[in-house]
Design an enzyme around this catalytic site. Structure first.
Site, PDB file in Angstrom:
ATOM      1  N   GLU A   1      -9.227   9.487  -7.248  1.00 36.37           N
ATOM      2  CA  GLU A   1      -8.845   8.468  -7.849  1.00 36.37           C
ATOM      3  C   GLU A   1      -9.565   7.879  -8.883  1.00 36.37           C
ATOM      4  O   GLU A   1      -8.973   7.401 -10.013  1.00 36.37           O
ATOM      5  CB  GLU A   1      -8.833   7.285  -6.640  1.00 36.37           C
ATOM      6  CG  GLU A   1      -8.093   6.178  -6.637  1.00 36.37           C
ATOM      7  CD  GLU A   1      -7.905   5.063  -5.532  1.00 36.37           C
ATOM      8  OE1 GLU A   1      -8.496   5.673  -4.250  1.00 36.37           O
ATOM      9  OE2 GLU A   1      -7.663   4.053  -5.573  1.00 36.37           O
TER      10      GLU A   1
ATOM     11  N   GLU B   1      -8.161  10.220 -11.839  1.00 39.99           N
ATOM     12  CA  GLU B   1      -6.820   9.529 -12.045  1.00 39.99           C
ATOM     13  C   GLU B   1      -7.039   8.469 -12.773  1.00 39.99           C
ATOM     14  O   GLU B   1      -6.373   8.009 -14.123  1.00 39.99           O
ATOM     15  CB  GLU B   1      -6.019   9.109 -10.682  1.00 39.99           C
ATOM     16  CG  GLU B   1      -4.681   8.869 -11.098  1.00 39.99           C
ATOM     17  CD  GLU B   1      -3.861   8.200  -9.899  1.00 39.99           C
ATOM     18  OE1 GLU B   1      -4.433   8.087  -8.738  1.00 39.99           O
ATOM     19  OE2 GLU B   1      -2.614   7.758 -10.062  1.00 39.99           O
TER      20      GLU B   1
ATOM     21  N   CYS C   1      -5.454   3.103  -0.537  1.00 39.33           N
ATOM     22  CA  CYS C   1      -6.002   3.689   0.595  1.00 39.33           C
ATOM     23  C   CYS C   1      -5.607   3.098   1.875  1.00 39.33           C
ATOM     24  O   CYS C   1      -5.614   3.291   2.814  1.00 39.33           O
ATOM     25  CB  CYS C   1      -7.655   3.433   0.857  1.00 39.33           C
ATOM     26  SG  CYS C   1      -8.395   3.969  -0.830  1.00 39.33           S
TER      27      CYS C   1
ATOM     28  N   SER D   1      -2.121   3.989  -7.453  1.00 41.91           N
ATOM     29  CA  SER D   1      -2.834   5.127  -7.501  1.00 41.91           C
ATOM     30  C   SER D   1      -1.916   6.247  -6.549  1.00 41.91           C
ATOM     31  O   SER D   1      -1.485   5.861  -5.573  1.00 41.91           O
ATOM     32  CB  SER D   1      -4.227   5.304  -7.034  1.00 41.91           C
ATOM     33  OG  SER D   1      -4.583   6.640  -6.706  1.00 41.91           O
TER      34      SER D   1
ATOM     35  N   LYS E   1      -1.916   2.721  10.197  1.00 48.73           N
ATOM     36  CA  LYS E   1      -2.264   4.203   9.907  1.00 48.73           C
ATOM     37  C   LYS E   1      -1.385   4.837  10.851  1.00 48.73           C
ATOM     38  O   LYS E   1      -0.938   6.203  10.552  1.00 48.73           O
ATOM     39  CB  LYS E   1      -3.791   4.376  10.474  1.00 48.73           C
ATOM     40  CG  LYS E   1      -4.843   3.872   9.404  1.00 48.73           C
ATOM     41  CD  LYS E   1      -4.876   5.018   8.042  1.00 48.73           C
ATOM     42  CE  LYS E   1      -5.805   4.257   6.974  1.00 48.73           C
ATOM     43  NZ  LYS E   1      -5.752   5.062   5.876  1.00 48.73           N
TER      44      LYS E   1
ATOM     45  N   GLU F   1       1.787   5.356   8.776  1.00 50.35           N
ATOM     46  CA  GLU F   1       1.252   6.215   7.671  1.00 50.35           C
ATOM     47  C   GLU F   1       1.330   7.566   7.939  1.00 50.35           C
ATOM     48  O   GLU F   1       1.871   8.348   7.258  1.00 50.35           O
ATOM     49  CB  GLU F   1      -0.184   5.928   7.271  1.00 50.35           C
ATOM     50  CG  GLU F   1      -0.493   6.584   5.673  1.00 50.35           C
ATOM     51  CD  GLU F   1      -1.862   6.541   5.318  1.00 50.35           C
ATOM     52  OE1 GLU F   1      -2.879   6.080   5.908  1.00 50.35           O
ATOM     53  OE2 GLU F   1      -2.088   6.480   3.968  1.00 50.35           O
TER      54      GLU F   1
ATOM     55  N   GLU G   1       6.609  11.937   3.908  1.00 53.93           N
ATOM     56  CA  GLU G   1       5.936  12.728   2.813  1.00 53.93           C
ATOM     57  C   GLU G   1       4.784  13.143   3.221  1.00 53.93           C
ATOM     58  O   GLU G   1       4.242  13.705   2.366  1.00 53.93           O
ATOM     59  CB  GLU G   1       5.974  11.718   1.514  1.00 53.93           C
ATOM     60  CG  GLU G   1       5.323  10.316   1.726  1.00 53.93           C
ATOM     61  CD  GLU G   1       6.178   9.233   2.087  1.00 53.93           C
ATOM     62  OE1 GLU G   1       7.353   9.623   3.031  1.00 53.93           O
ATOM     63  OE2 GLU G   1       5.962   8.063   1.891  1.00 53.93           O
TER      64      GLU G   1
ATOM     65  N   CYS H   1     -11.138  -2.839   5.954  1.00 64.19           N
ATOM     66  CA  CYS H   1     -10.782  -2.152   7.372  1.00 64.19           C
ATOM     67  C   CYS H   1     -11.544  -2.654   8.461  1.00 64.19           C
ATOM     68  O   CYS H   1     -11.130  -2.626   9.850  1.00 64.19           O
ATOM     69  CB  CYS H   1     -11.298  -0.643   6.854  1.00 64.19           C
ATOM     70  SG  CYS H   1     -10.268   0.109   5.610  1.00 64.19           S
TER      71      CYS H   1
END
Lengths: 390, 628
Positions: B311, B314, B338, B358, B397, B400, B405, B555
């Site tokens: 990241e 990037e 994230c 990102s 999560k 996710e 993908e 988190c």
């Protein structure tokens, strides 16, 4: 259907030119006159109108609002409908004076969904008032700006409760707010707002034109003035009556020509059921208080089915947010059904009466607090009938 | 009038807003003290404070149910009613403000009767038995029943289901038969998170909490943050528990079951075993996971370090393209990616700004794809037989890892997302008492991680970790903050911002000379919304990097964390994480030897290279506010 009997408080020849005189008064003078008159809210709760207006007037804010509560939803009341149909000028003038008194530039009429048929007439009248400069900018040259807009309810009983009404006007679910703060401080979109009943506003117009002393010459010391009653049920002459506070039930029954009366429900579904032995009680805030509904039951009526009807109403019309009202009313209805089927013990009924008292104490708003009234009064006064017939 | 609500950004109705009032609206009186009498004793209390808060300060217990300190007020359950002298009815302590010299009774006969009635009424509508309930032992209704000595169902009890359980979502399961209509979930969703998936519908006895058009949760704009679960007093909302499948994999000798643990569950799981918040259980947890039967126990922080490399690179590449090449199509500021709750939020609510996000996968997913490629190759294990379990503080999560993908390895990169609560249940089931277990280390090759990866768990952590690396990368010096602690990134403020001036740079980064690197940190999607509105209004044009976490506190306050949650608990969990970071030998991602090893051995074309693009980066879906 106009008001049936003598029309002192709500004259058919109301002089709508009083507005210009009234608007020349200062806001303080208007509030003073209303406080002097001792006018109490006609929707049922009986909060002193002058005090409410004074609080809203004292609140500091960039905007204030006047709301006319025309969500006449209490079972058995139809007097606001008559006022809005046949006495509209008084109502509109009352709202305008409310705006003048608290310093609001905008008024709303919250019209119950079932009264949608009136919408065109009301809007036409308001348009006419604007064209005559009796509403709008610089009303009759007094420098006072005020307009009125109509908002339609969708038929929920709870929206007659002032804070739920405001929630509904804001586009939310009709649910009562936590109080304090009261609408006079934080109302419509958090601006100071007065919410008054149609009859209250109409009374204001007359008080301002005829004076507080004249108004106080009717009624009792704690309930000055006259009140409109919507009388229905087992009588020969149902309709809307203008009576002075302090009239007792017996006199009222005579007036409407009711015979062989067993019970009178005062104050609609949220009110109390009076048995014969209490017919000497008076219609007033200090005794048998009502927002206008009087329902008469004669000796052929089965009080359990009367109760069941009221109870079904509350199960459906509770807004559903607070526990005592949402679940409590269902438990009371279940109890009534158990009695119907002959499956209810006296001790369980005592349990439910106790529950009813907790609902009166612990519910969030006036709806929940008054919902068990019918249950408690009918079970108290007609226990023998209810149980012996099963 | 609509301008008013827009201006204030309010979506919750005033019916559930805390409003402080003084007598007759004299705002100036708020805060001045007044003497009140509570249960016969006199106390000095600030005007405007609620009865509940005043009593809490004096250690006078008042039971609550719909009240939650993170949320706006509802005053609907009526369990906290108290007697106020002179009032006709009882008042809800959670909403009733002290406005004058009042006399309050918190436990009169009338009050006790009413509270007992409220509990009895709730129980009469509450389906099921406690022993077959997910919240057995941690249920607020159960606790109240005990507190008030409930010994029978006075007004009956529901013995048959009336609603279907909504299992549609990967993340959140809704069981409306357990709902007590406290509306905490509604207030969490609309007011705390400003998502607004849940709302009451119908009226009176028929009132239920539901979604738009009563659609299954998977088909509405739920971002899976699970904040509603954390605040639900009963088991009406819970996470979608995969532990059955994990046990199955563990019990299957053919399967190689590996797990990665995120820092936040480690900082909070002790609470499930009776410890006070703020005790990190990292090393005991490693032991527990091995005893449960996981074949390898890895540290997600390794992947967090990798995320920083990717990241950060990037960001530097975006800056280079913008500053050196003058490329106008570069999207800056760059947003972190994230947090899967935040990612789904932006996909639904600001799909036109997805290019600012990102392209890095979250550490969980980076780890997953490396486990089934690099790790499988190095250890000669068939990736088809590898089962990867991610132990996360997060319900999103779970969604996710099920995104289509997320299969860069050719397999489902992460098979299961397991929350802190669910892991605690597995540990209990295995008969282990976590706090008493001996400590042990993570397994190699992903065992060693830096403190930078660790602090990802708290809001601001990603930013702090990125700065530690990026600054050093371009200047060759460590960040100019004492002990590497970048205080500007820390704390529970909703939106934080700061900047670092880049000077004395290495020659290859000279194009950044004199750039004032501006960054912003937000947590909770309500704050994310504010940031996005600023972006929309063009107010973030000179910002470079923005960290957003979907949950309040980051988190550590995730939707999979132990219940209850509160501001204080989240602070303590964050503190545990920062303390652990301070004690680690390696505290910068680029100094993690394992990270360097993987770039040497496997991702040989470096951060943001071809291979890492395939395995460690992803793309997003323009969902909008309709169902995709």
């Amino acid at each position: 259907m106009p008001i049936i009997n003598n029309k002192e408080l709500f004259p058919t020849d109301y002089n709508d030119r009083i507005l210009i005189e009234a608007l020349k008064k200062t806001p303080q003078d208007i509030i003073y006159e209303i406080r002097e008159s001792g006018l109490k809210g006609r929707g049922g709760a009986g909060f002193p109108t002058g005090t409410k207006w004074n609080l809203a007037s004292a609140a500091v804010a960039e905007k204030k609002f006047v709301v006319c509560n025309a969500d006449e939803g209490e079972p058995g009341t139809f007097k606001d409908r008559v006022l809005l149909t046949d006495y509209l000028p008084m109502v509109i003038d009352g709202i305008t004076l409310g705006g003048r008194a608290i310093g609001a530039q905008k008024g709303y009429i919250y019209l119950r969904g079932e009264y949608r048929y009136m919408l065109g007439r009301l809007e036409n009248y308001i348009a006419q008032m604007i064209s005559e400069n009796r509403l709008g900018n610089n009303i009759l040259g007094t420098g006072f700006d005020f307009t009125i807009e109509i908002r339609l309810g969708a038929g929920a009983y709870i929206c007659g409760e002032e804070s739920a009404l405001i929630e509904s006007m804001e586009g939310h679910r009709g649910e009562a707010r936590n109080r304090p703060p009261f609408p006079v401080n934080r109302g419509y979109f958090c601006y100071p707002t007065i919410v008054n009943n149609v009859e209250t506003f109409a009374s204001v117009a007359v008080i301002i034109s005829k004076g507080a002393d004249w108004f106080k010459s009717f009624g009792t010391s704690k309930s000055p003035g006259k009140k409109l009653l919507s009388v229905s049920g087992d009588c020969r002459k149902p309709g809307v009556y203008e009576v002075p506070f302090g009239i007792n039930v017996k006199e009222l029954l005579k007036l409407v020509d009711a015979r062989k009366t067993k019970a009178v429900q005062i104050g609609g579904a949220s009110g109390y059921c009076l048995p014969r032995s209490q017919f000497d009680r008076t219609i007033s805030f200090e005794d048998a208080s009502t927002g206008g509904s009087v329902i008469i039951f004669n000796q052929t009526r089965d009080m359990l089915s009367v109760l069941k009807n009221f109870q079904e109403f509350f199960v459906e019309e509770s807004c559903g947010q607070c526990t005592p009202c949402r679940v409590g009313n269902k438990k009371l209805l279940d109890g009534v059904e158990k009695i119907e089927q002959g499956e209810c013990s006296i001790s369980y009924i005592r349990e439910l009466m106790d529950l009813g008292r907790s609902m009166q104490m612990a519910s969030k708003c006036g709806l929940g607090q008054s919902a068990p009234n019918s249950f408690i009064s009918i079970v108290t006064h007609f226990e023998n009938e209810i149980f012996s017939s099963r | 009038m609509m301008e008013y609500s827009k201006k204030n950004g309010d979506r919750a109705p005033v019916a559930s807003k805390p409003l402080k009032v003084a007598p007759h609206g004299l705002e100036s009186d708020i805060g001045s003290k007044v003497e009140v009498e509570i249960n016969g004793k006199a106390y000095k209390v600030p005007i405007g404070m609620t009865i509940l808060d005043a009593c809490k300060k004096q250690n006078i217990h008042i039971p609550t149910l719909c009240y939650h300190e993170d949320l706006c007020l509802a005053g609907v359950c009526r369990i906290c009613v108290v007697e106020v002298e002179g009032m006709r009815s009882l008042q809800a302590a959670c909403t009733y403000p002290i406005t004058n010299r009042m006399k309050i009774k918190t436990s009169s006969e009338q009050v006790r009767k009413a509270r007992r009635h409220v509990i009895d009424l709730l129980l009469s509508e509450h389906y099921g038995e406690c022993y077959s309930c997910h919240r057995n032992g941690n249920c607020e209704l159960q606790k109240l029943s005990k507190e008030y000595g409930v010994d029978s169902y006075r007004f009956g009890h529901v013995i048959e289901r009336r609603h279907n359980v909504d299992h549609s979502s990967y993340s959140v399961v809704r069981d409306m038969d357990k709902c007590v209509l406290c509306k905490r979930c509604v207030r969490t969703c609309i007011d705390l998170q400003e998502v607004g998936v849940l709302e009451s519908t119908n009226r009176g006895y028929d009132t239920t909490i539901t979604t738009f058009n009563d659609l299954p949760l998977a088909e509405v704009i739920c971002i899976n943050c699970g904040q509603c679960i954390n605040r639900c007093p009963t088991a009406a909302l819970r996470a979608n528990d995969p532990s059955h499948f994990i046990w199955e994999a563990i019990d299957n000798p053919k399967k190689h079951v590996v797990c990665q643990t995120a820092p936040s569950p480690r900082a909070a799981i002790g609470e499930e075993f009776g410890l006070a918040p703020g005790h990190s259980m990292t090393k005991q947890l490693n032991t527990a996971l091995r005893m449960i039967g996981f074949d390898r126990v890895f540290d997600t922080n390794f992947a967090a370090d990798l995320t920083i490399m990717e990241e950060g690179t990037e960001l530097l590449l975006r800056l280079k393209r913008s500053l050196v090449n003058g490329d106008k199509s570069v999207h800056l500021p760059q947003f972190t990616s994230c947090s899967p709750g935040w990612v789904k939020y932006i996909e639904h609510f600001y799909p036109e700004y997805l290019d600012y996000l990102s392209s890095c996968k979250s550490p969980q997913q980076m780890f997953g794809s490396l486990l089934k490629t690099f790790y499988a190759e190095e250890h000669n294990i068939d990736p088809a037989e590898i089962v990867t379990v991610a132990i996360m503080p997060c319900s999103a999560k779970k969604f996710e890892c099920n995104r289509p993908e997320m299969t860069a390895s050719g397999f489902k990169d992460v098979d299961f997302g397991l929350t802190t609560r669910e892991l605690a249940q597995m540990i209990r089931e295995a008969g282990l008492r976590l706090p008493e277990l001996p400590p042990s280390n993570f397994d190699d090759p992903f065992g060693e991680a830096s403190g930078a990866g660790l602090i990802f768990g708290a809001t601001g952590g990603v930013m702090e970790a990125a700065l530690r690396t990026a600054y050093e990368l371009v200047t060759g010096r460590t960040v100019p903050f004492e002990n590497l602690n970048i205080e500007a990134c820390r704390g529970m403020e909703g939106i934080k911002q700061a900047s670092v001036l880049l000077t004395g740079l290495k020659p290859e980064w000279a194009f950044l000379e004199g750039v004032n690197l501006k960054f912003m940190i937000a947590h909770g999607t309500a704050n994310a919304k504010k940031v996005m509105e600023m972006l929309k209004a063009g107010e973030l044009a000179d910002f470079h990097f923005i960290e957003i976490m979907g949950c309040p506190g980051g988190c550590i306050g995730g939707g999979g964390q132990p219940i209850p949650t509160s501001g204080e608990i989240r602070k303590l969990r964050a503190k545990a994480i920062y303390e652990e970071d301070a004690g680690l030998p390696i505290r910068k991602s680029h100094e993690n030897p394992n990270v360097n090893y993987i770039y040497e051995k496997f991702l040989t074309d470096g951060p943001c290279g071809h291979k890492s693009h395939k395995l460690l980066h992803t793309h997003y879906v323009k969902r909008g506010k309709y169902i995709v």
